[in-house]
Every structure is written in structure tokens, then in C-alpha cells.
Design an enzyme around this catalytic site. Structure first.
Site, short mmCIF file in Angstrom:
data_model
loop_
_atom_site.label_atom_id
_atom_site.label_comp_id
_atom_site.label_asym_id
_atom_site.label_seq_id
_atom_site.Cartn_x
_atom_site.Cartn_y
_atom_site.Cartn_z
N ASN A 9 -4.49 7.03 12.94
CA ASN A 9 -4.70 8.05 11.73
C ASN A 9 -6.13 8.68 12.17
O ASN A 9 -7.19 8.35 12.11
CB ASN A 9 -5.12 7.07 10.61
CG ASN A 9 -5.47 8.29 9.40
OD1 ASN A 9 -5.74 9.45 9.49
ND2 ASN A 9 -4.87 7.81 8.10
N LYS A 12 -8.58 9.58 9.20
CA LYS A 12 -9.61 8.34 9.18
C LYS A 12 -10.69 8.18 10.32
O LYS A 12 -11.70 8.11 10.06
CB LYS A 12 -8.86 7.16 9.16
CG LYS A 12 -8.47 6.69 7.44
CD LYS A 12 -7.81 5.20 7.68
CE LYS A 12 -7.08 4.98 6.20
NZ LYS A 12 -6.66 3.52 6.37
N ASP A 68 -8.18 -2.18 6.09
CA ASP A 68 -7.12 -2.37 5.22
C ASP A 68 -7.57 -2.23 3.52
O ASP A 68 -8.75 -2.85 3.42
CB ASP A 68 -6.06 -3.50 5.33
CG ASP A 68 -4.76 -3.51 4.75
OD1 ASP A 68 -4.33 -2.20 4.62
OD2 ASP A 68 -4.30 -4.40 4.19
N PHE A 148 -5.73 11.36 -2.19
CA PHE A 148 -4.33 11.06 -1.87
C PHE A 148 -4.08 9.71 -2.85
O PHE A 148 -5.09 9.34 -3.41
CB PHE A 148 -4.23 10.75 -0.37
CG PHE A 148 -5.15 9.55 -0.02
CD1 PHE A 148 -6.80 9.69 0.19
CD2 PHE A 148 -4.73 8.28 0.14
CE1 PHE A 148 -7.54 8.51 0.40
CE2 PHE A 148 -5.41 7.06 0.57
CZ PHE A 148 -6.90 7.29 0.56
N TYR A 150 -3.58 6.81 -5.12
CA TYR A 150 -3.67 6.76 -6.52
C TYR A 150 -5.07 7.30 -7.12
O TYR A 150 -5.58 7.20 -8.12
CB TYR A 150 -3.94 5.12 -6.93
CG TYR A 150 -2.78 4.22 -6.50
CD1 TYR A 150 -2.03 4.03 -7.37
CD2 TYR A 150 -2.91 3.71 -5.02
CE1 TYR A 150 -0.88 3.02 -7.15
CE2 TYR A 150 -1.95 2.80 -5.03
CZ TYR A 150 -0.74 2.57 -5.70
OH TYR A 150 0.53 1.75 -5.39
N ASP A 151 -5.60 8.23 -6.30
CA ASP A 151 -6.85 8.80 -6.86
C ASP A 151 -6.61 9.75 -8.29
O ASP A 151 -7.76 9.62 -8.90
CB ASP A 151 -7.22 9.94 -5.65
CG ASP A 151 -7.95 9.42 -4.49
OD1 ASP A 151 -8.49 8.33 -4.48
OD2 ASP A 151 -8.11 10.23 -3.49
N LYS A 171 -16.66 11.81 -3.31
CA LYS A 171 -16.22 10.76 -3.31
C LYS A 171 -16.39 9.73 -2.07
O LYS A 171 -16.52 8.42 -2.28
CB LYS A 171 -14.36 10.84 -3.25
CG LYS A 171 -13.62 9.57 -3.06
CD LYS A 171 -12.18 9.86 -2.85
CE LYS A 171 -11.47 8.27 -2.45
NZ LYS A 171 -9.94 8.55 -1.67
#
Ligand code: IMP
Length: 194
Positions: A9, A12, A68, A148, A150-151, A171
Site C-alpha cells: 500500500n 499508507k 494491522d 475510508f 468505518y470512518d 484525523k
């Protein structure tokens, strides 16, 4: 110093790179020609992060780390937790995951939840774990367009907005990932790796 991030990713990786001090270079799996996706077969965030870090360490012999994350809802005994990405099934997506969670919590008064991130670091063959948490609650409906996962249904404690109503930079100041990462960076500094 160079650290391999056990992920493909790029977004990230660049977020992590931007939190690193000068002299610390983060490389993704593509940079070491590691093509596979490492299956997340563990039963906890810690196990999954360690599985990924160990696989990359044994492949490359380089210092590396893996992450994770998951959403843990108190009234659901910590679910969806390690299964957050596939809560609504392997082919589930963020919208289906949120629908399933809102349905599971329909009528529940206790809406406490937390996002949790684990970073597993392997440095000179030794393993280290860092945890980041952000506590909050699950709203009764979606609010906000950003972010993205469950935000849109997660409201951090003490705030009146969901993660999806916050700017990315706001955030990132309080997120579970940012908190776990800052612990890892502090450790690397304390041990004179950066
Ligand atoms: P990952 O380990 O970062 O890939 O996160 C696993 C899953 O947890 C994601 O697919 C999302 O469903 C959820 N998740 C993790 N972090 C966040 C976040 O910051 N906001 C919303 N959902 C998240």
C-alpha cells in the site's frame, strides 16, 4: 536507516514516511520485489502483524515492520476486530461492513468502540510490538464523506464529528495508526536507530 514496510500500500507507506524523521527511509514490498499478498490468517491484530513482519524478514533479512488495524465494539465483544475488513464477507466492502455493523447495533445503548492498530517491528532479528488506540462511539447513522472503512460511523470521544467529517490531517493527529507509529518512532529514537 532503511525499514521495509510489509505492505504493497503506497498511500499508507507515504503517510508513514511523512511521519518519519530525516534519515529514515521506508520501502514497500515492491521495492524488494516481494510480489505476493501475505495472507492474514491470525486470530488477532498482533498475530497478523507478526505473521507479515516475519514473512518479510525471512524473505529479505532486512529490518522491517507490519501493521494491522481493526474496529472493536464493546457491546459486540470486540467484533469486528481482526475481521474488520471482511466483516460482511470476503467480497464485502466498506458500505456493506457499515450496514452490517449498524444492523448488529440496532437499539443498543452502549455504543462504545475503539480503533486499534498494532505495529510489529523486527529489528536485528528481535520482535517488538507497538499499540495505538482511539476510543469513541458508533453513531446511529453515517455522517461525512471523507476517509475510508468505518470512518462515517465512528465518532472519537470528546468530539462531535465522525472521522469522515474530519480533514485527513486532523484525523491523523489522533488516529490509532498515528499513535502506534509515534510509539515505534520514539522507540527507534531511544535506541539510536534514528
Ligand atoms: P488495515 O489493517 O489497516 O488494513 O485495516 C483493516 C480494516 O479495518 C480496514 O479495511 C477497515 O475496514 C478498518 N479500519 C482500519 N483503520 C481504519 C480507519 O482509520 N478508519 C476506518 N476503518 C478503518
Amino acid at each position: 536507516m532503511e525499514l521495509i514496510f510489509a505492505s504493497h500500500n503506497i498511500n499508507k507507506a507515504s503517510e508513514i514516511q511523512s511521519s518519519m524523521p530525516a534519515g529514515m527511509e521506508i520501502k514497500t514490498l515492491d521495492a524488494i520485489s516481494f510480489k505476493d499478498e501475505i495472507p492474514e490468517t491470525g486470530n488477532s491484530l498482533e498475530e497478523n502483524a507478526l505473521i507479515k513482519a516475519r514473512e518479510v524478514y525471512s524473505f529479505s533479512g532486512h529490518n522491517c515492520f507490519a501493521d494491522d488495524s481493526g474496529l472493536e465494539v464493546v457491546a459486540l465483544g470486540g467484533a469486528p476486530g481482526v475481521y474488520s475488513a471482511r466483516y460482511a464477507g470476503e467480497t464485502g466492502n466498506a458500505a456493506k461492513n457499515m450496514d452490517k455493523l449498524l444492523a448488529a447495533m440496532d437499539g443498543l445503548v452502549n455504543r462504545e468502540a475503539q480503533f486499534r492498530t498494532i505495529f510489529a517491528l523486527i529489528l536485528d532479528g528481535k520482535e517488538y510490538i507497538f499499540e495505538g488506540l482511539v476510543k469513541g462511539e458508533i453513531t446511529t447513522e453515517r455522517r461525512g464523506q471523507d476517509g475510508f472503512g468505518y470512518d462515517p460511523i465512528f465518532q472519537p470521544k470528546g468530539l462531535l464529528v465522525t472521522f469522515a467529517e474530519m480533514s485527513k490531517s486532523d484525523k491523523n493527529k489522533i488516529s490509532h495508526r498515528a499513535r502506534a507509529l509515534s510509539k515505534m518512532v520514539a522507540f527507534l529514537r531511544e535506541t539510536n536507530h534514528i
